[in-house]
Design a protein around this motif. Structure first.
Motif, PDB file in Angstrom:
ATOM      1  N   LYS A 147       1.107  -1.002   0.187  1.00 26.74           N
ATOM      2  CA  LYS A 147       0.345  -0.196  -0.310  1.00 26.74           C
ATOM      3  C   LYS A 147       0.760   1.170  -0.011  1.00 26.74           C
ATOM      4  CE  LYS A 147      -3.850   2.297   2.286  1.00 26.74           C
ATOM      5  NZ  LYS A 147      -4.600   2.149   3.926  1.00 26.74           N
ATOM      6  N   ALA A 148       0.564   2.469  -0.853  1.00 29.26           N
ATOM      7  CA  ALA A 148       1.675   3.272  -0.916  1.00 29.26           C
ATOM      8  C   ALA A 148       0.763   4.244  -0.496  1.00 29.26           C
ATOM      9  CB  ALA A 148       2.118   3.637  -2.255  1.00 29.26           C
ATOM     10  N   GLY A 149       1.626   4.880  -0.320  1.00 34.23           N
ATOM     11  CA  GLY A 149       1.334   6.854   0.736  1.00 34.23           C
ATOM     12  C   GLY A 149       0.561   6.733  -0.502  1.00 34.23           C
ATOM     13  N   PHE A 150       1.045   7.191  -1.797  1.00 31.52           N
ATOM     14  CA  PHE A 150      -0.040   8.502  -2.624  1.00 31.52           C
ATOM     15  C   PHE A 150       0.150   7.237  -3.504  1.00 31.52           C
ATOM     16  CE2 PHE A 150       0.025  11.873  -5.389  1.00 31.52           C
ATOM     17  CZ  PHE A 150      -0.613  12.962  -4.615  1.00 31.52           C
ATOM     18  N   LEU A 313      15.045  10.175 -29.687  1.00 30.78           N
ATOM     19  CA  LEU A 313      14.971  11.120 -29.329  1.00 30.78           C
ATOM     20  C   LEU A 313      13.857  11.843 -28.201  1.00 30.78           C
ATOM     21  CD1 LEU A 313      13.598  13.544 -30.423  1.00 30.78           C
ATOM     22  CD2 LEU A 313      11.496  12.836 -31.162  1.00 30.78           C
ATOM     23  N   PRO A 314      14.828  12.433 -27.400  1.00 30.26           N
ATOM     24  CA  PRO A 314      14.174  12.538 -25.799  1.00 30.26           C
ATOM     25  C   PRO A 314      12.174  12.624 -25.349  1.00 30.26           C
ATOM     26  CG  PRO A 314      16.431  13.115 -25.585  1.00 30.26           C
ATOM     27  CD  PRO A 314      16.302  12.744 -27.432  1.00 30.26           C
ATOM     28  N   ILE A 315      12.174  12.661 -24.570  1.00 30.04           N
ATOM     29  CA  ILE A 315      10.685  13.129 -24.695  1.00 30.04           C
ATOM     30  C   ILE A 315      10.461  13.695 -23.192  1.00 30.04           C
ATOM     31  CG2 ILE A 315       9.527  12.585 -26.259  1.00 30.04           C
ATOM     32  CD1 ILE A 315       8.561   9.872 -24.242  1.00 30.04           C
ATOM     33  N   GLN A 316      10.230  14.137 -22.496  1.00 34.22           N
ATOM     34  CA  GLN A 316      10.104  14.602 -21.481  1.00 34.22           C
ATOM     35  C   GLN A 316       8.037  15.537 -21.135  1.00 34.22           C
ATOM     36  OE1 GLN A 316      12.398  18.125 -20.310  1.00 34.22           O
ATOM     37  NE2 GLN A 316      11.461  19.205 -21.279  1.00 34.22           N
ATOM     38  N   THR A 317       8.080  14.951 -20.011  1.00 30.04           N
ATOM     39  CA  THR A 317       6.540  15.529 -19.784  1.00 30.04           C
ATOM     40  C   THR A 317       6.564  17.014 -19.522  1.00 30.04           C
ATOM     41  OG1 THR A 317       5.729  13.334 -18.482  1.00 30.04           O
ATOM     42  CG2 THR A 317       4.770  15.520 -17.929  1.00 30.04           C
ATOM     43  N   THR A 318       5.089  18.064 -19.426  1.00 29.27           N
ATOM     44  CA  THR A 318       5.369  19.347 -19.255  1.00 29.27           C
ATOM     45  C   THR A 318       3.387  19.790 -18.466  1.00 29.27           C
ATOM     46  OG1 THR A 318       5.479  21.635 -19.133  1.00 29.27           O
ATOM     47  CG2 THR A 318       4.902  20.165 -21.634  1.00 29.27           C
ATOM     48  N   PHE A 319       3.664  19.456 -17.597  1.00 25.33           N
ATOM     49  CA  PHE A 319       2.203  19.893 -17.005  1.00 25.33           C
ATOM     50  C   PHE A 319       1.703  21.424 -17.223  1.00 25.33           C
ATOM     51  CE2 PHE A 319       3.312  16.368 -14.427  1.00 25.33           C
ATOM     52  CZ  PHE A 319       2.207  15.619 -14.447  1.00 25.33           C
ATOM     53  N   THR A 320       0.149  21.338 -17.635  1.00 27.56           N
ATOM     54  CA  THR A 320      -0.497  22.530 -17.423  1.00 27.56           C
ATOM     55  C   THR A 320      -0.420  23.618 -16.304  1.00 27.56           C
ATOM     56  OG1 THR A 320      -2.115  21.428 -19.007  1.00 27.56           O
ATOM     57  CG2 THR A 320      -2.450  23.764 -18.442  1.00 27.56           C
ATOM     58  N   ASN A 321      -0.034  23.155 -15.189  1.00 25.53           N
ATOM     59  CA  ASN A 321      -0.311  23.780 -14.130  1.00 25.53           C
ATOM     60  C   ASN A 321       0.894  23.343 -13.292  1.00 25.53           C
ATOM     61  OD1 ASN A 321       0.078  25.010 -11.977  1.00 25.53           O
ATOM     62  ND2 ASN A 321      -2.103  25.578 -11.385  1.00 25.53           N
ATOM     63  N   SER A 322       1.987  22.885 -13.162  1.00 26.85           N
ATOM     64  CA  SER A 322       3.061  22.206 -13.321  1.00 26.85           C
ATOM     65  C   SER A 322       3.246  22.969 -11.389  1.00 26.85           C
ATOM     66  CB  SER A 322       4.777  22.059 -13.696  1.00 26.85           C
ATOM     67  OG  SER A 322       5.159  23.331 -13.277  1.00 26.85           O
ATOM     68  N   ALA A 323       3.446  24.176 -11.566  1.00 23.77           N
ATOM     69  CA  ALA A 323       3.840  24.420  -9.749  1.00 23.77           C
ATOM     70  C   ALA A 323       2.044  24.058  -9.147  1.00 23.77           C
ATOM     71  CB  ALA A 323       3.528  25.293  -9.486  1.00 23.77           C
ATOM     72  N   GLU A 324       0.909  23.641  -9.303  1.00 22.68           N
ATOM     73  CA  GLU A 324       0.226  23.243  -8.340  1.00 22.68           C
ATOM     74  C   GLU A 324       0.050  21.407  -7.853  1.00 22.68           C
ATOM     75  OE1 GLU A 324      -5.320  22.681  -8.703  1.00 22.68           O
ATOM     76  OE2 GLU A 324      -3.727  23.815  -9.265  1.00 22.68           O
ATOM     77  N   PHE A 325       0.836  20.785  -9.299  1.00 23.61           N
ATOM     78  CA  PHE A 325       1.578  19.381  -9.541  1.00 23.61           C
ATOM     79  C   PHE A 325       2.953  19.304  -8.115  1.00 23.61           C
ATOM     80  CE2 PHE A 325       3.341  15.420 -10.186  1.00 23.61           C
ATOM     81  CZ  PHE A 325       2.637  14.787 -10.466  1.00 23.61           C
ATOM     82  N   ASP A 326       3.092  19.441  -8.057  1.00 23.75           N
ATOM     83  CA  ASP A 326       4.888  19.705  -7.441  1.00 23.75           C
ATOM     84  C   ASP A 326       4.224  20.130  -5.994  1.00 23.75           C
ATOM     85  OD1 ASP A 326       5.935  19.258  -9.981  1.00 23.75           O
ATOM     86  OD2 ASP A 326       6.677  21.325 -10.317  1.00 23.75           O
ATOM     87  N   ALA A 327       3.306  20.821  -5.944  1.00 24.36           N
ATOM     88  CA  ALA A 327       2.932  21.469  -4.344  1.00 24.36           C
ATOM     89  C   ALA A 327       2.140  19.952  -3.947  1.00 24.36           C
ATOM     90  CB  ALA A 327       2.438  22.541  -4.104  1.00 24.36           C
ATOM     91  N   VAL A 328       1.234  19.374  -4.398  1.00 22.28           N
ATOM     92  CA  VAL A 328       0.708  18.387  -3.842  1.00 22.28           C
ATOM     93  C   VAL A 328       1.739  17.367  -3.229  1.00 22.28           C
ATOM     94  CG1 VAL A 328      -0.805  16.591  -4.167  1.00 22.28           C
ATOM     95  CG2 VAL A 328      -1.414  18.978  -4.899  1.00 22.28           C
ATOM     96  N   ILE A 329       2.699  17.270  -4.816  1.00 21.34           N
ATOM     97  CA  ILE A 329       3.878  15.825  -4.237  1.00 21.34           C
ATOM     98  C   ILE A 329       4.429  16.173  -3.054  1.00 21.34           C
ATOM     99  CG2 ILE A 329       5.387  14.645  -5.113  1.00 21.34           C
ATOM    100  CD1 ILE A 329       2.954  13.715  -6.167  1.00 21.34           C
ATOM    101  N   LEU A 330       5.315  17.611  -3.088  1.00 17.64           N
ATOM    102  CA  LEU A 330       5.542  17.979  -2.141  1.00 17.64           C
ATOM    103  C   LEU A 330       5.590  17.522  -0.080  1.00 17.64           C
ATOM    104  CD1 LEU A 330       7.848  20.204  -3.389  1.00 17.64           C
ATOM    105  CD2 LEU A 330       8.960  18.306  -2.742  1.00 17.64           C
ATOM    106  N   ASN A 331       3.295  18.308  -0.580  1.00 21.38           N
ATOM    107  CA  ASN A 331       2.926  17.752   0.496  1.00 21.38           C
ATOM    108  C   ASN A 331       3.041  17.093   1.007  1.00 21.38           C
ATOM    109  OD1 ASN A 331       1.384  19.736   2.217  1.00 21.38           O
ATOM    110  ND2 ASN A 331      -0.388  18.097   1.186  1.00 21.38           N
ATOM    111  N   TYR A 332       3.435  15.943   0.200  1.00 21.93           N
ATOM    112  CA  TYR A 332       2.658  14.443   0.840  1.00 21.93           C
ATOM    113  C   TYR A 332       4.330  13.622   1.389  1.00 21.93           C
ATOM    114  CZ  TYR A 332       3.640   9.582   0.687  1.00 21.93           C
ATOM    115  OH  TYR A 332       4.002   7.563   0.767  1.00 21.93           O
ATOM    116  N   LEU A 333       4.926  14.780   0.579  1.00 22.64           N
ATOM    117  CA  LEU A 333       6.454  14.136   1.378  1.00 22.64           C
ATOM    118  C   LEU A 333       7.295  14.899   2.695  1.00 22.64           C
ATOM    119  CD1 LEU A 333       8.722  13.948  -1.930  1.00 22.64           C
ATOM    120  CD2 LEU A 333       7.310  12.585  -0.778  1.00 22.64           C
ATOM    121  N   THR A 334       6.104  15.915   2.974  1.00 27.87           N
ATOM    122  CA  THR A 334       6.587  16.770   4.016  1.00 27.87           C
ATOM    123  C   THR A 334       4.947  16.635   5.059  1.00 27.87           C
ATOM    124  OG1 THR A 334       5.162  18.378   3.086  1.00 27.87           O
ATOM    125  CG2 THR A 334       8.137  18.374   2.634  1.00 27.87           C
ATOM    126  N   GLU A 335       4.435  15.896   4.717  1.00 28.15           N
ATOM    127  CA  GLU A 335       3.635  15.702   5.777  1.00 28.15           C
ATOM    128  C   GLU A 335       3.787  15.283   7.640  1.00 28.15           C
ATOM    129  OE1 GLU A 335       0.486  12.841   4.721  1.00 28.15           O
ATOM    130  OE2 GLU A 335      -0.173  15.169   3.593  1.00 28.15           O
TER     131      GLU A 335
END
Length: 335
Positions: A147-150, A313-335
């Protein structure tokens, strides 16, 4: 939908019953799930292949590895080895699998491990002299023994899970209701022209099955292709007489981005193991032309007789709102 898939619909119903019973047993704790002290982020999907799991894992590595000791753990699909393996200088695509090998080549500062038994894999990672602070589980949404945390659930823009049905008639590994386990849902491979109105419409459809926050991401191609020793701008490839080669689940966008009227496109199954006869056949079809492939295929072919003419040919993911997504991930890690 082809005729055979329609004929197999009764088996889709049976498959749905079996997976629903399994999930019920885990939900009711009749079947045991194991938890761990450190943060574990699972990235996966409800469907079979083609949602962009590896670019999403790479995105998380890129954004977290500066602050945390990261490890990735996957089963190592189609590898020619068994049990737990931690990547080292002797790692190959054969003993790790193509995607984990790609990760260890691209991110040498992190730990990359494979084990079909994710519980054992995590225990082995934690037993290392320098254990990770965060573990990313690749393709582990249905792996309920741990069971993962996120949970990050991916669904492709042009193949949303809300429009799909269960295997073998459709491509879903489990019912759409499995999306309820997700903490966030990422709609991947979105067109860059995706409007706010369409985003709202997609969110409304997804929220019928899950109340998780929904984010939107796109695939961005590099401006150049790369070999072992040099690079060629993509614009030059797009105007050249090249061979394009892909062994991924949904290669259409890769081909469409690079091909012109003179391009030769060679398609292989996802995670295809290139035999010596395959490689020789590719060599003959290409002649002296440059061969451009995906990053995942490149790690399997880079040491073959094709290496002098092989580019990726390398590819990468970019988010429409990366700041919001990143904040959700960081919030989980710092809980």
């Amino acid at each position: 939908m082809n005729l055979l898939r329609k004929i197999l619909f009764p088996f889709a119903i049976l498959y749905g019953i079996i997976t629903s019973i399994r999930n019920f047993l885990f939900d009711q704790r009749i079947l045991k799930s194991y938890t761990f002290e450190l943060p574990i982020i699972a990235v996966g999907n409800l469907s079979v292949g083609g949602t962009g799991k590896t670019p999403q894992i790479e995105y998380l590595i890129s954004h977290l590895s500066e602050h945390y000791a990261i490890a990735t753990l996957s089963r190592g699909y189609k590898r020619k080895s068994e049990g737990f393996i931690l990547a080292n200088a002797n790692a190959t695509a054969q003993n790790l699998g193509d995607e984990p090998f790609q990760l260890c080549q691209k991110f040498p500062s992190i730990q990359v491990a494979v084990d079909a038994d994710r519980k054992n894999g995590i225990e082995q990672l934690l037993a290392q002299t320098h254990p990770p602070q965060v573990i990313l589980l690749d393709d582990a949404f249905q792996h309920r023994k741990v069971k993962a945390g996120f949970y990050v659930l991916l669904t492709a823009y042009n193949d949303l899970f809300v429009d799909d049905i269960l295997l073998p008639t459709g491509n879903l590994r489990e019912s759409r209701n499995g999306a309820q386990r997700a903490n966030v849902i990422v709609v991947t491979k979105c067109p860059k022209t995706l409007s706010e109105v369409e985003q709202i419409q997609i969110k409304e459809r997804i929220n019928r099955y899950s109340k998780a926050s929904v984010y939107f991401s796109s695939i961005v191609y590099d401006i150049a292709t790369y070999s072992k020793t040099t690079s060629i701008p993509v614009v030059e490839i797009q105007q050249s007489d090249c061979v394009l080669l892909a062994g991924i689940a949904k290669p259409a966008s890769f081909f469409d981005y690079l091909k012109n009227a003179n391009s030769v496109c060679l398609t292989y199954s996802d995670h295809h193991h290139f035999s010596e006869s395959d490689i020789q056949e590719i060599k003959e079809k290409a002649g002296g032309k440059k061969i451009v492939t995906t990053e995942k295929d490149y790690v399997r072919l880079k040491d073959s007789i094709l290496q002098e003419q092989l580019y990726y040919l390398p590819i990468q993911t970019t988010f429409t709102n990366s700041a919001e997504f990143d904040a959700v991930i960081l919030n989980y890690l710092t809980e």
